[in-house]
Each structure stands twice: as C-alpha cells, then as structure tokens.
Design a protein around this motif. Sequence first.
Motif, PDB file in Angstrom:
ATOM      1  N   LEU A  48       0.810  -1.220  -0.043  1.00  0.00           N
ATOM      2  CA  LEU A  48       0.051  -0.015   0.062  1.00  0.00           C
ATOM      3  C   LEU A  48       0.862   1.334  -0.011  1.00  0.00           C
ATOM      4  N   ILE A  49       1.944   1.100   0.795  1.00  0.00           N
ATOM      5  CA  ILE A  49       2.795   2.442   0.592  1.00  0.00           C
ATOM      6  C   ILE A  49       3.485   2.396  -0.536  1.00  0.00           C
ATOM      7  N   ILE A  50       4.091   1.426  -1.155  1.00  0.00           N
ATOM      8  CA  ILE A  50       4.576   1.378  -2.448  1.00  0.00           C
ATOM      9  C   ILE A  50       3.834   2.132  -3.468  1.00  0.00           C
ATOM     10  N   ALA A  51       2.411   1.481  -3.493  1.00  0.00           N
ATOM     11  CA  ALA A  51       1.512   1.801  -4.412  1.00  0.00           C
ATOM     12  C   ALA A  51       1.028   3.511  -4.187  1.00  0.00           C
ATOM     13  N   PHE A  52       0.996   3.887  -3.112  1.00  0.00           N
ATOM     14  CA  PHE A  52       0.721   5.252  -2.830  1.00  0.00           C
ATOM     15  C   PHE A  52       2.041   6.181  -3.237  1.00  0.00           C
ATOM     16  N   CYS A  53       3.151   5.786  -3.135  1.00  0.00           N
ATOM     17  CA  CYS A  53       4.359   6.654  -3.406  1.00  0.00           C
ATOM     18  C   CYS A  53       4.209   6.624  -5.008  1.00  0.00           C
ATOM     19  N   ILE A  54       4.012   5.480  -5.663  1.00  0.00           N
ATOM     20  CA  ILE A  54       4.140   5.472  -7.161  1.00  0.00           C
ATOM     21  C   ILE A  54       2.979   6.405  -7.758  1.00  0.00           C
ATOM     22  N   PHE A  55       1.672   6.383  -6.918  1.00  0.00           N
ATOM     23  CA  PHE A  55       0.502   7.224  -7.384  1.00  0.00           C
ATOM     24  C   PHE A  55       1.077   8.709  -7.320  1.00  0.00           C
ATOM     25  N   MET A  56       1.625   8.990  -6.209  1.00  0.00           N
ATOM     26  CA  MET A  56       2.138  10.550  -5.898  1.00  0.00           C
ATOM     27  C   MET A  56       3.164  10.880  -6.812  1.00  0.00           C
ATOM     28  N   MET A  57       4.010  10.043  -7.395  1.00  0.00           N
ATOM     29  CA  MET A  57       4.940  10.418  -8.366  1.00  0.00           C
ATOM     30  C   MET A  57       4.445  10.430  -9.661  1.00  0.00           C
ATOM     31  N   VAL A  58       3.475   9.554 -10.030  1.00  0.00           N
ATOM     32  CA  VAL A  58       2.597   9.772 -11.253  1.00  0.00           C
ATOM     33  C   VAL A  58       1.923  10.933 -11.448  1.00  0.00           C
ATOM     34  N   LYS A  59       1.254  11.241 -10.210  1.00  0.00           N
ATOM     35  CA  LYS A  59       0.512  12.531 -10.294  1.00  0.00           C
ATOM     36  C   LYS A  59       1.606  13.845 -10.474  1.00  0.00           C
TER      37      LYS A  59
END
Length: 107
Positions: A86-97
Amino acid sequence: MLKEFKEFALKGNVMDLAIGVIIGGAFGKIVTSLVNDVLMPLISMLTGGINFSDLKIVLKAGDEAKKIQEVAFKYGAFIQNIIDFLIIAFCIFMMVKALNKLTRKKE
C-alpha cells in the motif's frame, strides 16, 4: 537476425523499460526500508509493542533435536507485506501525479 535484435534492443521503449525496472528496484528498496525501519516500529508502538512479523499460528511444532522445522501460518508477515504494498502503491501514485502535473504545465 543479429541486426534485428540490435534494432529491437536499442529502441527507445526497451531502454526506457530497462531504466524503469532498475529505478523501480531501487525505489522498492527505499520504500521497504521506510516500512520496516520507520513505519512498522511506530505501528508496533501504537498497537502495544506487537511485532507483526512474529505473528503466526503454529500448525505443527518443530523439534530441534530431530531437526524438524516448525510449520506455521505466518499471517503477520502477510500483514506487513500488505502495508508495504500500500505504501509503495501510494508513493508511485504520488510520483505519477506529480509527473502528470509537470507534463500539463509544459503543454
């Protein structure tokens, strides 16, 4: 055949993918360290000192004298891996955003 392979290997998409995999591996190590070394101790402290990786249900006890290993359902490690994901997915989401925001400004 060698010429075709060279063209394939040196295409931009393949090189971008290779770079992405390498950076993703390094990023994964950083996030894993964040989870294991920073967040999990805090969560453990909030839950009364529970270490999630130690949580398990022993299905068959081991015997050191007979060199029989314990068989256990390690649900704590599973919980830790879910938190890690969940933390990895959130970090990737924030980077893509953030990258999408930069790309829109350039246009």
